[in-house]
Design an enzyme around this catalytic site. Structure first.
Site, PDB file in Angstrom:
ATOM      1  N   THR A  33      29.073  38.380  43.724  1.00 18.69           N
ATOM      2  CA  THR A  33      29.594  38.157  42.373  1.00 18.69           C
ATOM      3  C   THR A  33      31.057  37.750  42.427  1.00 18.69           C
ATOM      4  OG1 THR A  33      28.089  39.863  41.627  1.00 18.69           O
ATOM      5  CG2 THR A  33      29.846  39.230  40.107  1.00 18.69           C
TER       6      THR A  33
ATOM      7  N   GLU B 152      24.380  37.953  38.123  1.00 17.49           N
ATOM      8  CA  GLU B 152      25.574  37.941  38.958  1.00 17.49           C
ATOM      9  C   GLU B 152      26.030  36.497  39.094  1.00 17.49           C
ATOM     10  OE1 GLU B 152      24.573  40.061  42.607  1.00 17.49           O
ATOM     11  OE2 GLU B 152      25.402  41.912  41.770  1.00 17.49           O
TER      12      GLU B 152
ATOM     13  N   TYR C   4      19.525  52.653  46.155  1.00 21.11           N
ATOM     14  CA  TYR C   4      20.348  51.975  47.164  1.00 21.11           C
ATOM     15  C   TYR C   4      20.808  52.857  48.325  1.00 21.11           C
ATOM     16  CZ  TYR C   4      25.059  53.632  45.839  1.00 21.11           C
ATOM     17  OH  TYR C   4      26.183  54.377  45.620  1.00 21.11           O
TER      18      TYR C   4
ATOM     19  N   ASP D 261      23.310  37.715  51.271  1.00 23.15           N
ATOM     20  CA  ASP D 261      24.229  37.821  50.139  1.00 23.15           C
ATOM     21  C   ASP D 261      25.475  38.591  50.568  1.00 23.15           C
ATOM     22  OD1 ASP D 261      24.955  37.219  47.537  1.00 23.15           O
ATOM     23  OD2 ASP D 261      24.124  39.065  46.712  1.00 23.15           O
TER      24      ASP D 261
ATOM     25  N   LYS E 142      17.093  43.757  43.624  1.00 31.93           N
ATOM     26  CA  LYS E 142      17.689  42.442  43.856  1.00 31.93           C
ATOM     27  C   LYS E 142      16.656  41.381  44.208  1.00 31.93           C
ATOM     28  CE  LYS E 142      22.172  43.573  43.878  1.00 31.93           C
ATOM     29  NZ  LYS E 142      23.236  42.841  43.209  1.00 31.93           N
TER      30      LYS E 142
ATOM     31  N   ARG F  73      32.010  54.784  42.416  1.00 33.18           N
ATOM     32  CA  ARG F  73      32.489  55.651  43.487  1.00 33.18           C
ATOM     33  C   ARG F  73      33.711  56.423  43.025  1.00 33.18           C
ATOM     34  NH1 ARG F  73      32.850  54.427  48.825  1.00 33.18           N
ATOM     35  NH2 ARG F  73      34.877  53.490  48.446  1.00 33.18           N
TER      36      ARG F  73
ATOM     37  N   HIS G 223      35.543  42.089  42.148  1.00 32.49           N
ATOM     38  CA  HIS G 223      34.205  42.630  41.875  1.00 32.49           C
ATOM     39  C   HIS G 223      33.987  43.942  42.634  1.00 32.49           C
ATOM     40  CE1 HIS G 223      29.888  42.889  41.217  1.00 32.49           C
ATOM     41  NE2 HIS G 223      29.688  42.889  42.517  1.00 32.49           N
TER      42      HIS G 223
ATOM     43  N   GLN H  24      18.748  49.761  41.046  1.00 30.69           N
ATOM     44  CA  GLN H  24      19.712  49.738  42.154  1.00 30.69           C
ATOM     45  C   GLN H  24      20.367  51.099  42.372  1.00 30.69           C
ATOM     46  OE1 GLN H  24      22.640  46.652  41.587  1.00 30.69           O
ATOM     47  NE2 GLN H  24      23.752  47.105  43.476  1.00 30.69           N
TER      48      GLN H  24
END
Ligand code: MN
Length: 424
Positions: A358, A208, A253, A135, A262, A151, A142, A249
């Site tokens: 996405t 997504e 992550y 992916d 996912k 962030r 996005h 997530q």
């Protein structure tokens, strides 16, 4: 490139309803069965499916490099193993057989009854036995939206993003075909930042809006595919809903990226539209600045004008269109993604699937996930039935649709439709 089957002047003797995604200029491949037949390869035209197994047995596909087992198959892989030129010749031959000016099949009513099947008599299954699933994260809008939310708005794009088509290795075992429902995933979430995590059903379930491309056999391990060669290694594209559990997530992550958030399900549309059929809808992609490294440079038009739409349908209620985007917004194109994937010598194989990431556009109504549409839940979407959504609820159905259109010819993907059931 002049591909005979793409001729906009072609008309079929098979009725194609106005506005259909599947005129004679499309001819996508899929896998189907009927109540009393084995699984086999089909080609969609209008509201009919052309049975390639029967067509082969009746002798209409002679002089092509295929055998019965390529068509009487559970997946398209065996057909795809024959490569780009063979699949192009096959599509051209099918186009020829369905052409209004060719009486060969058209006038044999017994044969027509044998090979043309009504859509309501068939069941589709996953078209490809997917080997590896990768992916990407190739929509600048996005990546900017997500970076802004989780962030730092001042440095929304990570420093590598404009240089690398960022991606990760996903999981293929949980890729399912359109129509199959999923259950809300469970896992570790951390609803209260001051408390330890809990084990619970995901609360922030998201779709997504993606597209995926499917590869032919690539090169041996150690070799790379250049951007100039890339399209020769790509069979076609599908719509792809890469389900995501945002709360799982966020907690899991760091440091290795998404895992259980996912890999519980990704939904794929049933018809693979060949890259050949999409050739007329190519255009220039976004300007890439800074200049890309040499192995990512490319010539010609490599982006695709594909209108994309997401619809959300609550239980016993009508559909709400919640997103309209376009594949052309992708910053990194398919050729760059494949060149990057193999630049280190990584081999791709027949039946590998590459998700786009996405696909969000520039405006808020073109954002390709609930995370962005509701801006992490701070701006709930108002639905026609009076309810609102921050994320996807149990018994909601999510439908992705997509089509290209030019000079009166519409080539589409149909839909990928998935209902979300309560956690098991
Ligand atoms: Mn994804």
């Amino acid at each position: 490139m002049n591909i005979k089957a793409n001729n906009p002047a072609l008309k079929s003797w098979v009725n194609v309803p106005e506005g259909s995604d599947f005129p004679i200029q499309n001819l996508p491949f899929g896998i189907f069965k009927t109540e009393d037949s084995s699984t086999r390869v089909g080609v969609r035209i209008g509201d009919k499916v052309l049975d390639l197994k029967e067509l082969f047995e009746l002798g209409y596909l002679n002089n092509l490099p295929f055998t019965l087992t390529d068509f009487e198959a559970e997946f398209l892989n065996s057909l795809m193993k024959k490569g780009k030129l063979a699949s192009r010749d096959l599509r051209n031959r099918i186009s020829n057989l369905l052409d209004l000016t060719n009486s060969e099949l058209q006038e044999n009513t017994n044969h027509v009854a044998q090979v043309l099947i009504d859509l309501n008599q068939i069941e589709m299954s996953l078209p490809v036995q997917i080997g590896d699933y990768t992916d990407f994260y190739s929509s600048r809008e996005h990546a900017t939206n997500i970076g802004t939310m989780i962030r730092d708005p001042q440095n929304a794009l990570s420093p590598n993003w404009l240089y690398i088509p960022v991606g990760y290795h996903g999981r293929s075992s949980s890729i399912i075909v359109s129509g199959q429902s999923i259950h809300r995933p469970k896992g570790q979430i951390k609803p209260n930042p001051e408390e330890p995590p809990i084990y619970a059903p995901c609360r922030l379930l998201d779709f997504e809006l993606e597209m995926a491309f499917i590869t032919f056999d690539g090169k041996p391990l150690g070799d790379s595919i250049s951007t100039a060669e890339a399209e020769e290694f790509i069979f076609g594209m599908c719509l792809f809903n890469d389900w995501s559990a945002r709360d799982i997530q966020t907690w899991e992550y760091v440091p290795l990226g998404p895992f259980l958030s996912k890999n519980f399900a990704s939904s794929l549309s049933a018809w693979v539209v060949t890259l050949d059929a999409l050739e007329p809808f190519k255009l220039d992609g976004p300007i890439q600045d800074p200049k890309v490294l040499s192995y990512l440079e490319f010539e010609g038009q490599r982006s695709y004008d594909i209108n994309l739409e997401v619809s959300l349908q609550p239980e016993n209620s009508e559909e709400n269109i919640i997103c309209q985007s376009n594949h052309k917004y992708m910053y990194w194109n398919l050729s760059q993604q494949l060149a990057h994937h193999t630049v280190n010598g990584c081999n791709v194989r027949c039946g590998d699937l590459m998700g786009s990431g996405t696909i969000s556009g520039p405006t808020p109504d073109s954002y390709g996930s609930m995370m962005e549409l509701s801006w992490r839940g701070s701006k709930p979407l108002q639905l026609k039935d009076g309810s609102e959504r921050k994320f996807i609820q149990d018994n909601d159905t999510v439908i992705l649709r997509g089509f290209s259109s030019k000079d009166g010819i519409r080539v589409g993907f149909g839909e990928v439709i998935t209902k979300v059931l309560a956690a098991k």
